[in-house]
Every structure is written in C-alpha cells, then in structure tokens.
Design a protein around this motif. Structure first.
Motif, PDB file in Angstrom:
ATOM      1  N   SER A  17       0.818  -1.217   0.000  1.00  0.00           N
ATOM      2  CA  SER A  17       0.000   0.000   0.000  1.00  0.00           C
ATOM      3  C   SER A  17       0.853   1.270   0.000  1.00  0.00           C
ATOM      4  O   SER A  17       0.359   2.347  -0.282  1.00  0.00           O
ATOM      5  CB  SER A  17      -0.935   0.007   1.202  1.00  0.00           C
ATOM      6  OG  SER A  17      -0.165  -0.042   2.392  1.00  0.00           O
ATOM      7  N   ASP A  18       2.135   1.136   0.337  1.00  0.00           N
ATOM      8  CA  ASP A  18       2.977   2.332   0.426  1.00  0.00           C
ATOM      9  C   ASP A  18       3.978   2.414  -0.733  1.00  0.00           C
ATOM     10  O   ASP A  18       5.153   2.651  -0.515  1.00  0.00           O
ATOM     11  CB  ASP A  18       3.695   2.359   1.773  1.00  0.00           C
ATOM     12  CG  ASP A  18       4.528   1.108   2.028  1.00  0.00           C
ATOM     13  OD1 ASP A  18       5.209   1.054   3.043  1.00  0.00           O
ATOM     14  OD2 ASP A  18       4.499   0.183   1.199  1.00  0.00           O
ATOM     15  N   LEU A  19       3.518   2.221  -1.940  1.00  0.00           N
ATOM     16  CA  LEU A  19       4.381   2.377  -3.105  1.00  0.00           C
ATOM     17  C   LEU A  19       4.530   3.872  -3.391  1.00  0.00           C
ATOM     18  O   LEU A  19       3.691   4.477  -4.032  1.00  0.00           O
ATOM     19  CB  LEU A  19       3.796   1.669  -4.327  1.00  0.00           C
ATOM     20  CG  LEU A  19       4.009   0.173  -4.423  1.00  0.00           C
ATOM     21  CD1 LEU A  19       3.362  -0.381  -5.675  1.00  0.00           C
ATOM     22  CD2 LEU A  19       5.472  -0.182  -4.399  1.00  0.00           C
ATOM     23  N   THR A  20       5.595   4.436  -2.895  1.00  0.00           N
ATOM     24  CA  THR A  20       5.843   5.860  -3.080  1.00  0.00           C
ATOM     25  C   THR A  20       6.504   6.091  -4.433  1.00  0.00           C
ATOM     26  O   THR A  20       7.094   5.168  -5.014  1.00  0.00           O
ATOM     27  CB  THR A  20       6.771   6.384  -1.967  1.00  0.00           C
ATOM     28  OG1 THR A  20       8.024   5.688  -2.056  1.00  0.00           O
ATOM     29  CG2 THR A  20       6.159   6.170  -0.590  1.00  0.00           C
ATOM     30  N   ASP A 100     -10.149 -12.369  -5.261  1.00  0.00           N
ATOM     31  CA  ASP A 100     -10.700 -11.311  -4.429  1.00  0.00           C
ATOM     32  C   ASP A 100      -9.730 -10.147  -4.248  1.00  0.00           C
ATOM     33  O   ASP A 100      -9.980  -9.255  -3.461  1.00  0.00           O
ATOM     34  CB  ASP A 100     -11.084 -11.866  -3.056  1.00  0.00           C
ATOM     35  CG  ASP A 100     -12.245 -12.832  -3.170  1.00  0.00           C
ATOM     36  OD1 ASP A 100     -13.058 -12.651  -4.092  1.00  0.00           O
ATOM     37  OD2 ASP A 100     -12.324 -13.770  -2.366  1.00  0.00           O
ATOM     38  N   PHE A 101      -8.600 -10.134  -4.961  1.00  0.00           N
ATOM     39  CA  PHE A 101      -7.644  -9.046  -4.856  1.00  0.00           C
ATOM     40  C   PHE A 101      -8.283  -7.735  -5.313  1.00  0.00           C
ATOM     41  O   PHE A 101      -8.854  -7.654  -6.375  1.00  0.00           O
ATOM     42  CB  PHE A 101      -6.420  -9.352  -5.725  1.00  0.00           C
ATOM     43  CG  PHE A 101      -5.500  -8.181  -5.888  1.00  0.00           C
ATOM     44  CD1 PHE A 101      -4.729  -7.750  -4.838  1.00  0.00           C
ATOM     45  CD2 PHE A 101      -5.423  -7.503  -7.082  1.00  0.00           C
ATOM     46  CE1 PHE A 101      -3.887  -6.673  -4.990  1.00  0.00           C
ATOM     47  CE2 PHE A 101      -4.587  -6.430  -7.246  1.00  0.00           C
ATOM     48  CZ  PHE A 101      -3.813  -6.020  -6.185  1.00  0.00           C
ATOM     49  N   GLN A 102      -8.216  -6.741  -4.477  1.00  0.00           N
ATOM     50  CA  GLN A 102      -8.761  -5.425  -4.791  1.00  0.00           C
ATOM     51  C   GLN A 102      -7.814  -4.369  -4.235  1.00  0.00           C
ATOM     52  O   GLN A 102      -7.192  -4.589  -3.212  1.00  0.00           O
ATOM     53  CB  GLN A 102     -10.134  -5.219  -4.144  1.00  0.00           C
ATOM     54  CG  GLN A 102     -11.179  -6.205  -4.567  1.00  0.00           C
ATOM     55  CD  GLN A 102     -11.669  -5.961  -5.971  1.00  0.00           C
ATOM     56  OE1 GLN A 102     -11.617  -4.856  -6.476  1.00  0.00           O
ATOM     57  NE2 GLN A 102     -12.137  -6.995  -6.619  1.00  0.00           N
ATOM     58  N   THR A 103      -7.731  -3.248  -4.881  1.00  0.00           N
ATOM     59  CA  THR A 103      -6.982  -2.137  -4.322  1.00  0.00           C
ATOM     60  C   THR A 103      -7.890  -0.934  -4.262  1.00  0.00           C
ATOM     61  O   THR A 103      -8.599  -0.628  -5.221  1.00  0.00           O
ATOM     62  CB  THR A 103      -5.747  -1.780  -5.181  1.00  0.00           C
ATOM     63  OG1 THR A 103      -6.184  -1.457  -6.492  1.00  0.00           O
ATOM     64  CG2 THR A 103      -4.763  -2.914  -5.233  1.00  0.00           C
ATOM     65  N   GLY A 104      -7.888  -0.258  -3.137  1.00  0.00           N
ATOM     66  CA  GLY A 104      -8.635   0.984  -3.016  1.00  0.00           C
ATOM     67  C   GLY A 104     -10.136   0.850  -3.014  1.00  0.00           C
ATOM     68  O   GLY A 104     -10.833   1.808  -3.304  1.00  0.00           O
ATOM     69  N   ILE A 105     -10.644  -0.320  -2.705  1.00  0.00           N
ATOM     70  CA  ILE A 105     -12.089  -0.504  -2.646  1.00  0.00           C
ATOM     71  C   ILE A 105     -12.456  -0.933  -1.239  1.00  0.00           C
ATOM     72  O   ILE A 105     -11.936  -1.924  -0.733  1.00  0.00           O
ATOM     73  CB  ILE A 105     -12.554  -1.579  -3.659  1.00  0.00           C
ATOM     74  CG1 ILE A 105     -12.286  -1.116  -5.074  1.00  0.00           C
ATOM     75  CG2 ILE A 105     -14.036  -1.889  -3.464  1.00  0.00           C
ATOM     76  CD1 ILE A 105     -12.704  -2.096  -6.134  1.00  0.00           C
ATOM     77  N   ASP A 106     -13.339  -0.178  -0.610  1.00  0.00           N
ATOM     78  CA  ASP A 106     -13.827  -0.557   0.703  1.00  0.00           C
ATOM     79  C   ASP A 106     -14.929  -1.583   0.535  1.00  0.00           C
ATOM     80  O   ASP A 106     -15.725  -1.510  -0.392  1.00  0.00           O
ATOM     81  CB  ASP A 106     -14.372   0.663   1.453  1.00  0.00           C
ATOM     82  CG  ASP A 106     -13.277   1.664   1.789  1.00  0.00           C
ATOM     83  OD1 ASP A 106     -12.125   1.232   1.955  1.00  0.00           O
ATOM     84  OD2 ASP A 106     -13.571   2.862   1.883  1.00  0.00           O
TER      85      ASP A 106
END
Length: 199
Positions: A17-20, A100-106
């Motif tokens: 989540s912290d890919l700067t 079920d991989f998701q990014t940025g979805i609540d």
C-alpha cells in the motif's frame, strides 16, 4: 508463458500500500540496470532458472504507468478484471493472488447502508424504488446509491461495485438474497409442526 504484469517488470508487489514515487523510481532504475542488454551475460540464456529479461520498452512502460496515480488506478482496475476472469493471477515477484484481490475498494455489508423506502406509490418513476445510500469521504452524503434493481441484477454474485457520484472512490457492497421459495417452505414447515403439536 503469460504476459508479465508491470509490477513484475519492476519487481514490485501490487499489494504494497505504500508504493511511493521514490520507491517506484528506485525499482525502475534497478530494473534498467538488471535487464540492460550490455549487462546480460551469455550464460543467462543457458540457465532457464534465471529471471527473464525485460526490454527497455517494457520497463519504461511499467515506470510510466505505475508512477502516474491515474494510470496506475486504471491498470490496477484492469488487473482486478483479469483476476476475476482467471481464478488465480500471477502478480509481482511471482506471488499469486486470488480473485478477491482489490486495491482501493472498501467492502461493506448492505446493512451498513441507510435504507430509504420508496415513497411515490407508483406516481413518480424516480422515487418508486427502494434505495440504499452511504456517504463518501469526498463529502457527498449520498455518494454511493443502490436501488433494488441493482441488487437484483447482481443477485447471483451477492455483491455490487458502486462508484461515488462525485469522485472515483469505489465501494463493494456484499449481501445475501433471501429466496422467497425457501421462506415459504420454512413457513409451511412451521405451520405443519404446529398442527402436529396441537394433535
């Protein structure tokens, strides 16, 4: 062999989540040095266990896409679609991620949304549907809205993806559809049990 993901090209993990921007740039430079044609030895072709060599174009595309927030969001969405089409998708560093991989979805339950029953009694077509709302962090009090029709369309999945009306934030709403036939059968069983008890 399947096409490598842009995360694989840069040896990054998509679940981080912290890919700067600095981390992405560092991975880009490392990939350029690792896969530079002048740096590759002839022994790498004889050893099949070595990492594959990526072209400069692949590395540049990966860096351009992942360093841009909007392009990265679009790319992550395409990965999610691909992971749904195939139960297991290979992502960065050879790891596999389930569908079920998701990014940025609540993810929430339908019960966490505010229910507003229809009020028009059939006169106004816009208000004759039961609706569920939830506020969005962008400030819209009714940013996420679902109708009964939306739920019926996705009944076989048991979930609906909804985008905020004012921004690009998505929400996954999970729910279970109660089958009317099952409810009727349960009521019939309860009635027959009561009749047996009375006898």
């Amino acid at each position: 062999m399947s096409q490598p993901t842009l995360y694989e090209v840069l040896s990054l993990s998509p679940t981080t989540s912290d890919l700067t921007p600095a981390l992405i740039k560092q991975a880009y430079r490392r990939a350029l040095l690792t896969h530079h044609p002048d740096k590759s030895s002839s022994s790498s072709t004889s050893n099949p266990k070595k990492k594959p060599l990526y072209t400069i174009d692949q590395i540049s595309l990966a860096y351009t896409t992942l360093s841009s927030p909007s392009l990265r969001t679009q790319y992550d969405a395409s990965l999610r679609l691909a992971s749904r089409a195939h139960p297991t998708t290979t992502l960065g560093k050879g790891s596999t991620v389930d569908q079920d991989f998701q990014t940025g979805i609540d993810t929430i339950d339908l019960d966490d949304m505010v229910f507003v029953p229809s009020t028009s009694n059939g006169k106004d077509k816009d208000n004759d549907k039961d609706t569920w709302y939830r506020s969005c962090r962008c400030g819209n009090e009714r940013g996420f809205a679902l109708t009964e029709e939306d739920l019926e369309e996705n009944a076989d999945l048991g979930e609906v993806l909804v985008q905020c009306a004012d921004c690009t934030i998505w929400l996954r709403v999970c729910y279970v559809v109660a089958e009317e036939e099952e409810e009727e059968e349960e009521e019939e069983e309860d009635d027959s049990d009561e009749e047996k008890r009375k006898r």
